[in-house]
Write a protein that holds these residues in place. Structure first.
Motif, PDB file in Angstrom:
ATOM      1  N   TYR A 137       0.688  -1.134  -0.137  1.00  0.00           N
ATOM      2  CA  TYR A 137      -0.007   0.169  -0.005  1.00  0.00           C
ATOM      3  C   TYR A 137       0.929   1.238   0.054  1.00  0.00           C
ATOM      4  O   TYR A 137       0.548   2.196  -0.642  1.00  0.00           O
ATOM      5  CB  TYR A 137      -0.828   0.100   1.299  1.00  0.00           C
ATOM      6  CG  TYR A 137      -1.789   1.260   1.102  1.00  0.00           C
ATOM      7  CD1 TYR A 137      -2.984   1.365   0.153  1.00  0.00           C
ATOM      8  CD2 TYR A 137      -1.820   2.478   1.862  1.00  0.00           C
ATOM      9  CE1 TYR A 137      -3.714   2.406  -0.213  1.00  0.00           C
ATOM     10  CE2 TYR A 137      -2.735   3.479   1.752  1.00  0.00           C
ATOM     11  CZ  TYR A 137      -3.450   3.445   0.925  1.00  0.00           C
ATOM     12  OH  TYR A 137      -4.469   4.536   0.740  1.00  0.00           O
ATOM     13  N   TRP A 177     -10.663   2.503   1.757  1.00  0.00           N
ATOM     14  CA  TRP A 177     -10.821   2.272   3.027  1.00  0.00           C
ATOM     15  C   TRP A 177      -9.762   0.888   3.180  1.00  0.00           C
ATOM     16  O   TRP A 177      -9.183   0.186   2.354  1.00  0.00           O
ATOM     17  CB  TRP A 177     -12.267   1.414   3.070  1.00  0.00           C
ATOM     18  CG  TRP A 177     -13.269   2.219   2.708  1.00  0.00           C
ATOM     19  CD1 TRP A 177     -13.896   2.715   1.715  1.00  0.00           C
ATOM     20  CD2 TRP A 177     -14.064   3.250   3.858  1.00  0.00           C
ATOM     21  NE1 TRP A 177     -14.640   3.667   1.720  1.00  0.00           N
ATOM     22  CE2 TRP A 177     -14.898   3.816   3.130  1.00  0.00           C
ATOM     23  CE3 TRP A 177     -14.049   3.120   5.232  1.00  0.00           C
ATOM     24  CZ2 TRP A 177     -15.757   4.550   3.588  1.00  0.00           C
ATOM     25  CZ3 TRP A 177     -15.090   4.019   5.640  1.00  0.00           C
ATOM     26  CH2 TRP A 177     -15.885   4.699   5.207  1.00  0.00           C
ATOM     27  N   HIS A 178      -9.534   0.598   4.661  1.00  0.00           N
ATOM     28  CA  HIS A 178      -8.679  -0.521   4.967  1.00  0.00           C
ATOM     29  C   HIS A 178      -9.733  -1.423   5.617  1.00  0.00           C
ATOM     30  O   HIS A 178     -10.148  -1.071   6.494  1.00  0.00           O
ATOM     31  CB  HIS A 178      -7.531  -0.022   5.627  1.00  0.00           C
ATOM     32  CG  HIS A 178      -6.667   0.778   5.065  1.00  0.00           C
ATOM     33  ND1 HIS A 178      -5.387   0.192   4.309  1.00  0.00           N
ATOM     34  CD2 HIS A 178      -6.490   2.092   4.569  1.00  0.00           C
ATOM     35  CE1 HIS A 178      -4.871   1.267   3.831  1.00  0.00           C
ATOM     36  NE2 HIS A 178      -5.355   2.451   3.837  1.00  0.00           N
ATOM     37  N   ALA A 190      -4.776   2.426   8.460  1.00  0.00           N
ATOM     38  CA  ALA A 190      -5.896   3.448   8.101  1.00  0.00           C
ATOM     39  C   ALA A 190      -5.476   4.863   8.622  1.00  0.00           C
ATOM     40  O   ALA A 190      -5.742   5.701   7.774  1.00  0.00           O
ATOM     41  CB  ALA A 190      -7.040   2.558   8.494  1.00  0.00           C
ATOM     42  N   ASP A 195      -6.859   7.299   5.649  1.00  0.00           N
ATOM     43  CA  ASP A 195      -7.931   6.787   5.147  1.00  0.00           C
ATOM     44  C   ASP A 195      -9.009   6.134   5.851  1.00  0.00           C
ATOM     45  O   ASP A 195      -8.978   6.327   7.135  1.00  0.00           O
ATOM     46  CB  ASP A 195      -7.190   5.413   4.527  1.00  0.00           C
ATOM     47  CG  ASP A 195      -6.049   6.179   3.625  1.00  0.00           C
ATOM     48  OD1 ASP A 195      -6.137   7.224   2.859  1.00  0.00           O
ATOM     49  OD2 ASP A 195      -5.388   5.092   3.195  1.00  0.00           O
ATOM     50  N   PHE A 197     -11.486   3.315   7.750  1.00  0.00           N
ATOM     51  CA  PHE A 197     -11.230   1.863   8.196  1.00  0.00           C
ATOM     52  C   PHE A 197     -12.683   1.239   8.311  1.00  0.00           C
ATOM     53  O   PHE A 197     -13.527   1.598   8.637  1.00  0.00           O
ATOM     54  CB  PHE A 197     -10.869   2.150   9.815  1.00  0.00           C
ATOM     55  CG  PHE A 197     -10.644   0.595  10.388  1.00  0.00           C
ATOM     56  CD1 PHE A 197      -9.630  -0.282   9.941  1.00  0.00           C
ATOM     57  CD2 PHE A 197     -11.477   0.057  11.357  1.00  0.00           C
ATOM     58  CE1 PHE A 197      -9.694  -1.500  10.766  1.00  0.00           C
ATOM     59  CE2 PHE A 197     -11.393  -0.946  12.032  1.00  0.00           C
ATOM     60  CZ  PHE A 197     -10.390  -1.956  11.596  1.00  0.00           C
ATOM     61  N   TYR A 216      -8.361   2.743  15.821  1.00  0.00           N
ATOM     62  CA  TYR A 216      -7.966   3.780  14.529  1.00  0.00           C
ATOM     63  C   TYR A 216      -8.436   5.058  14.907  1.00  0.00           C
ATOM     64  O   TYR A 216      -7.585   5.836  14.441  1.00  0.00           O
ATOM     65  CB  TYR A 216      -9.001   3.061  13.635  1.00  0.00           C
ATOM     66  CG  TYR A 216      -9.448   3.903  12.449  1.00  0.00           C
ATOM     67  CD1 TYR A 216      -8.637   4.388  11.654  1.00  0.00           C
ATOM     68  CD2 TYR A 216     -10.666   4.530  12.379  1.00  0.00           C
ATOM     69  CE1 TYR A 216      -8.895   5.027  10.563  1.00  0.00           C
ATOM     70  CE2 TYR A 216     -11.110   5.366  11.175  1.00  0.00           C
ATOM     71  CZ  TYR A 216     -10.226   5.843  10.367  1.00  0.00           C
ATOM     72  OH  TYR A 216     -10.617   6.555   9.484  1.00  0.00           O
TER      73      TYR A 216
END
Length: 383
Positions: A137, A177-178, A190, A195, A197, A216
């Motif tokens: 990534y 999205w992760h 994330a 980004d 999650f 997160y």
């Protein structure tokens, strides 16, 4: 709030009549479900990525490109893009191409998948799953944001003066999205990039996902992307509805009892008590889904799994009618009335990201990891 459906594309025998759809029938059913999702007013259609039977969606961009040509407003997403076994260069180029074809109606959910044998099929080692997700990534992130990339890592051949083509539409990469069901390193990843999650929220009790989402959110704020409650959270869920809850339970029970993913284990009643699976009336689905906010805080995307376990297409389309007509309008009103003004209502769209990029200077992050590959901190889960 964005509402939608996701599919894992399983080819499963209908236990009520013994019929197994062909792969062609299942693929076309997934397309029909996407078109129905737009028709009933949903926001998102997402497909998984699998490379083994009994699943068929091995090429998400092919399916989503076809759906893009037949829809006007639907956000087209993946429910998993295998960041571990796909080449980041190919992901960068394939999804940029899809972005152009879909006029920006594209985002992705990165994941490691749930099938161990896929790793050697693509020349990888499952023991490298987390490091692969992190390194791949990191490269993908650069490929979408730098016109010329020099790269040397552990898991692929080096790149010298490489430009992926086409470039992202309007110079704006798709929102990412992760997805994870168990790994704090993915929640950390994330957060590091700012980004989204996505907690699949299907098979485990809510306490498990609460820990991941709280991590997160905390780390999202740590990395300077905003307040913890402004982080982008998505949830999955499974539902089956009929007007009367007794009818829903009676109709769904044979599918549950024989489903490869959760059949022959805990009873339907035990599973619905311990996980987010909701089988009942539309009002029960509304109440259960609103309860997710109490458990996880305000969140931006809710995706429902509705076409699994051998359910016939006719039944799934009926479910989508109920979801679009009776459930989602109520959920939209209720979630919006409860959401504080400073919390994002939904994940950023392409138009919003493009507008932000046009009017914003590059972000300078006061973080010790901002200018280096994130591998060490991510591998430690933010410790």
């Amino acid at each position: 709030m964005q509402f939608g459906v996701f599919t894992v594309g399983d080819v499963t025998t209908d236990p009520t009549n013994g019929r197994t759809p062909t792969e062609a029938e299942r693929i076309k059913a997934m397309v029909a479900i996407a078109l129905k999702a737009e028709e009933v007013g949903l926001d998102v259609f997402a497909t998984g990525e699998h490379h083994n039977p009994p699943f068929v969606p091995s090429s998400p961009t092919t399916m989503l490109g076809y759906v893009a040509a037949r829809t006007e407003r639907l956000i087209l997403s993946t429910a998993t893009t295998l960041i571990t076994t796909n080449d980041p260069v190919k992901i960068a180029e394939d999804y940029a191409m899809l972005q152009h074809l879909a006029d920006g109606r594209v985002d992705l959910m990165m994941g490691r998948g749930n099938t161990g044998p896929v790793y050697p099929w693509f020349g990888k080692d499952i023991r490298d799953g987390i490091p692969l997700a992190i390194e791949n990534y990191h490269l993908l992130h650069r490929l979408w944001r730098e016109d010329v990339v020099d790269w040397e890592g552990r898991y692929r051949t080096p790149l010298q003066s490489f430009t992926s083509t086409p470039r992202p539409l309007d110079g704006v990469p798709p929102f990412v999205w992760h997805g994870s069901i168990r790994s704090p390193q993915i929640a950390e990843q994330a957060a590091y990039y700012g980004d989204g999650f996505f907690a699949n929220n299907i098979f485990w009790p809510k306490e498990h996902f609460q820990r991941l989402i709280e991590l997160y959110r905390r780390r999202f704020e740590h990395y300077g992307h905003g307040r913890a409650d402004q982080a982008y959270v998505g949830l999955g869920g499974q539902v089956f509805m009929r007007k009367n809850s007794q009818d829903a339970v009676r109709e769904f029970r044979p599918y549950f009892d024989n489903a490869p993913v959760y059949g022959h284990g805990p009873s339907l009643e035990e599973f619905t008590a311990e996980t987010p699976l909701t089988v009942g009336s539309p009002q029960q689905v509304i109440d259960r889904t609103l309860g997710f906010r109490e458990a996880f805080g305000d969140y931006q995307r809710q995706l429902f799994l509705m076409d699994h376990a051998g359910l016939p297409l006719k039944t799934v389309l009926e479910q989508l009618d109920i979801l679009g007509e009776e459930v989602v309008p109520v959920l939209r009103r209720e979630f919006e009335s409860l959401r504080p003004a400073h919390v994002p209502a939904h994940a950023p769209t392409h138009a919003e990201l493009a507008a932000a990029m046009a009017g914003r200077a590059p972000v300078v992050r006061a973080d010790p990891y901002a200018d280096v590959a994130p591998s060490e901190e991510l591998l430690n889960g933010g410790a």
